[in-house]
Design a protein around this motif. Sequence first.
Motif, PDB file in Angstrom:
ATOM      1  N   GLY A  42      47.063  30.626  39.458  1.00 51.26           N
ATOM      2  CA  GLY A  42      46.353  31.636  40.235  1.00 51.26           C
ATOM      3  C   GLY A  42      46.799  33.045  39.917  1.00 51.26           C
ATOM      4  O   GLY A  42      45.992  33.984  39.937  1.00 51.26           O
ATOM      5  N   ALA A  43      48.093  33.206  39.581  1.00 51.79           N
ATOM      6  CA  ALA A  43      48.610  34.540  39.267  1.00 51.79           C
ATOM      7  C   ALA A  43      47.924  35.117  38.031  1.00 51.79           C
ATOM      8  O   ALA A  43      47.654  36.325  37.958  1.00 51.79           O
ATOM      9  N   VAL A  44      47.637  34.248  37.052  1.00 52.36           N
ATOM     10  CA  VAL A  44      46.973  34.701  35.823  1.00 52.36           C
ATOM     11  C   VAL A  44      45.545  35.139  36.127  1.00 52.36           C
ATOM     12  O   VAL A  44      45.086  36.205  35.692  1.00 52.36           O
ATOM     13  N   VAL A  45      44.843  34.300  36.901  1.00 56.00           N
ATOM     14  CA  VAL A  45      43.456  34.623  37.258  1.00 56.00           C
ATOM     15  C   VAL A  45      43.402  35.901  38.076  1.00 56.00           C
ATOM     16  O   VAL A  45      42.571  36.790  37.821  1.00 56.00           O
ATOM     17  N   ASN A  46      44.286  36.019  39.061  1.00 55.75           N
ATOM     18  CA  ASN A  46      44.272  37.201  39.928  1.00 55.75           C
ATOM     19  C   ASN A  46      44.627  38.474  39.179  1.00 55.75           C
ATOM     20  O   ASN A  46      44.095  39.556  39.491  1.00 55.75           O
ATOM     21  N   ALA A  47      45.516  38.365  38.207  1.00 56.06           N
ATOM     22  CA  ALA A  47      45.889  39.551  37.423  1.00 56.06           C
ATOM     23  C   ALA A  47      44.687  40.061  36.630  1.00 56.06           C
ATOM     24  O   ALA A  47      44.427  41.275  36.572  1.00 56.06           O
ATOM     25  N   GLU A  48      43.954  39.123  36.012  1.00 50.68           N
ATOM     26  CA  GLU A  48      42.756  39.533  35.268  1.00 50.68           C
ATOM     27  C   GLU A  48      41.699  40.086  36.208  1.00 50.68           C
ATOM     28  O   GLU A  48      40.998  41.060  35.885  1.00 50.68           O
ATOM     29  N   LEU A  49      41.583  39.464  37.375  1.00 47.29           N
ATOM     30  CA  LEU A  49      40.602  39.937  38.349  1.00 47.29           C
ATOM     31  C   LEU A  49      40.925  41.361  38.796  1.00 47.29           C
ATOM     32  O   LEU A  49      40.026  42.204  38.887  1.00 47.29           O
ATOM     33  N   ASP A  50      42.185  41.638  39.083  1.00 48.63           N
ATOM     34  CA  ASP A  50      42.578  42.979  39.519  1.00 48.63           C
ATOM     35  C   ASP A  50      42.240  44.020  38.447  1.00 48.63           C
ATOM     36  O   ASP A  50      41.771  45.125  38.766  1.00 48.63           O
ATOM     37  N   GLU A  51      42.469  43.651  37.187  1.00 49.42           N
ATOM     38  CA  GLU A  51      42.166  44.587  36.097  1.00 49.42           C
ATOM     39  C   GLU A  51      40.662  44.858  36.013  1.00 49.42           C
ATOM     40  O   GLU A  51      40.230  46.021  35.848  1.00 49.42           O
ATOM     41  N   MET A  52      39.870  43.798  36.126  1.00 45.37           N
ATOM     42  CA  MET A  52      38.419  43.963  36.038  1.00 45.37           C
ATOM     43  C   MET A  52      37.886  44.772  37.216  1.00 45.37           C
ATOM     44  O   MET A  52      37.028  45.655  37.050  1.00 45.37           O
ATOM     45  N   VAL A  53      38.397  44.489  38.418  1.00 47.62           N
ATOM     46  CA  VAL A  53      37.950  45.216  39.603  1.00 47.62           C
ATOM     47  C   VAL A  53      38.303  46.689  39.494  1.00 47.62           C
ATOM     48  O   VAL A  53      37.485  47.581  39.789  1.00 47.62           O
ATOM     49  N   ALA A  54      39.525  46.963  39.051  1.00 41.51           N
ATOM     50  CA  ALA A  54      39.968  48.360  38.911  1.00 41.51           C
ATOM     51  C   ALA A  54      39.097  49.100  37.902  1.00 41.51           C
ATOM     52  O   ALA A  54      38.719  50.272  38.116  1.00 41.51           O
ATOM     53  N   LYS A  55      38.770  48.445  36.793  1.00 40.38           N
ATOM     54  CA  LYS A  55      37.946  49.080  35.763  1.00 40.38           C
ATOM     55  C   LYS A  55      36.544  49.375  36.278  1.00 40.38           C
ATOM     56  O   LYS A  55      35.996  50.471  36.070  1.00 40.38           O
TER      57      LYS A  55
END
Length: 303
Positions: A78-91
């Motif tokens: 989940g940490a990997v998925v959430n990290a990518e999600l945070d990056e996409m949301v921020a962008k």
Amino acid sequence: MWFKNVKAYQITQPLSLDEGDLERALNEHAFRPCGSQDLATMGFASPFSQAGKQGTMFHVVQQRFWITLKKQEKILPGAVVNAELDEMVAKIEMETGSPVGKKAKADLKQEIQTRLLPQAFTKNTYTHGFISLADNLVVVDASSDGKAEAFLAMVRKAIGSLPVVPFTRRSLQSELTHWVTESTPEGVGLLEEAELKSTDDTGSVIRCKNQPLDSEEISIHLDAGKLVQKVAFEYAETLTAIMCEDGAIKRIKFTDRIKEETDDVPKDQVEARLDAEFALMSAEICTLLNFLRGALNLNDDSL
């Protein structure tokens, strides 16, 4: 092959198993590995497959049918998925100047999981169980109801019917408390581990280990109205285990006296050794369960 935990069920209607029909039925629901977009798959495998051997989809000794359920799961942290999600949301928020809504985040998360699934590692787990026609028992090596029920559901799906009820359908608190306060059935010896629970609204729990159960400390809790939820015991010099109030038997350890009975089978003869261990282990477990049926008065309310 030594079970460590037992979830037992009693067969409520006559059940017969034709070996040819059973082999075909289990093969129709055989295990297959996860595909690129599968989160998990589950199916039957040869009982010898964990030892690197292949064979029939079941193994039978004296009307005890050993069946193995294999499950494969994709490991996607989940940490990997959430990290990518945070990056996409921020962008996206930086580009649009607007916050990303809950539904949009969920869609993005699903998109990330779909993209990463083919790269995920896989984890294999096995659930072993056996059907003893002579004893009208189904026994699953599982510590949780969910794992045992998944095994039963797959077997039922494969063979069409598996009429069973839990080994006990009532709490065994009173009987286990009697073991501690009064006496145990012949052949049972209590060990120095137990769990006690109060019957009032507080639900307080006392766990003890390396503590004599006839000590004053334990007596104080019992006198205050607490009942025994779990208790460690030894049975007939064959095994030690934890007896739970819901009928589950956990942390089973067979004694050296029992395990030594398979020492004459060479370790390099894997299938022969597994056969001997299963024959011995399943017979001892059925003996224990049949003993408990009488000792705990389960014959009156189990079927």
